[in-house]
Design a protein around this motif. Structure first.
Motif, short mmCIF file in Angstrom:
data_model
loop_
_atom_site.label_atom_id
_atom_site.label_comp_id
_atom_site.label_asym_id
_atom_site.label_seq_id
_atom_site.Cartn_x
_atom_site.Cartn_y
_atom_site.Cartn_z
N GLY A 87 0.84 -1.19 0.00
CA GLY A 87 0.00 0.00 0.00
C GLY A 87 0.87 1.24 0.00
O GLY A 87 2.00 1.24 -0.48
N ASP A 94 -3.60 7.62 -0.50
CA ASP A 94 -4.07 7.29 -1.83
C ASP A 94 -3.41 8.26 -2.82
O ASP A 94 -2.96 9.34 -2.45
CB ASP A 94 -5.58 7.41 -1.93
N PRO A 124 -6.53 3.88 -4.95
CA PRO A 124 -6.51 3.59 -3.51
C PRO A 124 -5.27 2.79 -3.12
O PRO A 124 -4.80 1.94 -3.87
CB PRO A 124 -7.79 2.78 -3.29
N THR A 150 -4.88 1.49 0.35
CA THR A 150 -5.11 1.00 1.71
C THR A 150 -4.13 -0.11 2.05
O THR A 150 -3.92 -1.03 1.26
CB THR A 150 -6.56 0.47 1.83
N TRP A 151 -3.53 -0.02 3.23
CA TRP A 151 -2.53 -1.02 3.63
C TRP A 151 -3.15 -2.41 3.71
O TRP A 151 -4.25 -2.58 4.25
CB TRP A 151 -1.93 -0.66 4.99
N CYS A 201 -7.43 -3.04 -4.27
CA CYS A 201 -6.99 -1.68 -4.57
C CYS A 201 -6.62 -1.46 -6.03
O CYS A 201 -6.35 -0.31 -6.41
CB CYS A 201 -5.79 -1.32 -3.68
#
Length: 311
Positions: A135, A139, A148, A150-151, A162
């Motif tokens: 990630g 973003d 995106p 997101t971890w 993602c």
């Protein structure tokens, strides 16, 4: 050209960087932002990108990616460090050092090999920098499309959640429904889950327009990133998608950090993301060429994989 951008930028640069702008000249290269060569009274040059003020998040994301890559890059690979980013009147502005890029086609094979080596070393040096997560801190964007970051603790989950799934949702919203999507999504957790890749910091948008050789013997540069922590193969996959990188670049990478078995097949999957994104950005009403390429890619992947297949 109106003198409005120059007047705005002259004042803004004086305030932000304490420099005196003497001339502003447009330069080519981008399709989202305007680009300029800024000549300063002290003889230096800067590279300036501008857009409407509401486009500031795109330039801020670019600056964040450059800063992140700059932590791990070493000469002869250069990543320009952002000097300033913000709003000047009606303009969003990003200021970078000026790079003297090799003009004309080609370039020396040795310099392309050095670029490949430099990328491999950046990837390898960054291992461990994300504590094993995929990630990014924020973003960002792939072109002008939100991306995106997101971890995630697993690569398959990140790539599905993602990368592929958001693009498929955009396609569905535009009335584009591709064959084989459900089957591919069902296969990906097992297939990519079997690919034990370490997260490294990747450029993320590595087509040939976002890299270049500096004047002969001066190294190479990466710019315009969509950086995140991912499988290093995503950079090599995109570098091969649209052409522009000679064989020496890939050989330089392979000599430094060879790719594991199956990379050529995974590249088809990773590039499906970019084909879908290009379809959203460029295909509307223009014949749908990228949609056809995306469907052909899905068909090839479907022919090779089923749930339980291994990378």
């Amino acid at each position: 050209m109106s003198d409005l951008p120059q007047a705005l930028l002259a004042s803004w640069l004086a305030e932000r960087l304490e420099v005196t702008l003497t001339q502003l000249a447009p330069v080519g290269g981008g399709c989202i932002h305007q680009a300029w060569r800024a000549d300063l009274a002290d003889g230096r040059r800067l590279f300036v990108k501008t857009n409407r003020a509401e486009a500031l998040p795109l330039l801020e994301a670019e600056a964040a990616g450059l800063r992140a890559l700059g932590v791990w890059a070493r000469p002869p690979l250069r990543v320009p460090e952002p000097l300033a980013v913000g709003v000047a009147g009606t303009l969003a502005v990003l200021v970078l050092p000026w790079l003297d890029l090799h003009s004309g086609g080609g370039g020396r094979a040795q310099d392309w090999r050095e670029l490949g080596r430099g990328l491999a070393e950046l990837h390898r040096r960054s291992r461990g920098g994300s504590a094993g997560r995929y990630g990014f801190e924020t973003d960002n964007f792939i072109g002008s499309t939100p991306q995106p970051n997101t971890w995630h603790s697993d690569w398959a989950g990140f790539f599905i959640d993602c990368r592929i799934a958001p693009q498929l949702r955009l396609g569905a919203a535009a009335g584009r429904h591709l064959r084989g999507v459900e089957q591919l999504l069902a296969a990906l957790p097992a297939w990519l889950g079997a690919h034990r890749c370490e997260p490294v910091l990747v450029h993320g948008d590595l087509w040939s327009g976002n890299a270049g050789l500096l004047t002969p013997g001066s190294g190479a540069a990466l710019f315009d990133p969509a950086s995140h922590w991912a499988d290093r193969e995503v950079d090599l996959a995109m570098a091969g998608l649209f052409g522009g990188f000679p064989a020496a670049f890939f050989q330089g990478y392979e000599d430094t950090w060879p790719l594991p078995p199956g990379a050529d097949v995974r590249a088809q999957l990773y590039n499906l993301y970019h084909l879908l994104n290009h379809a959203h950005l460029f295909d509307g009403g223009c014949g749908g060429g990228y949609w056809r390429q995306a469907q052909a890619s899905l068909d090839r992947l479907q022919a090779r994989f089923s749930p339980g297949s291994r990378a």
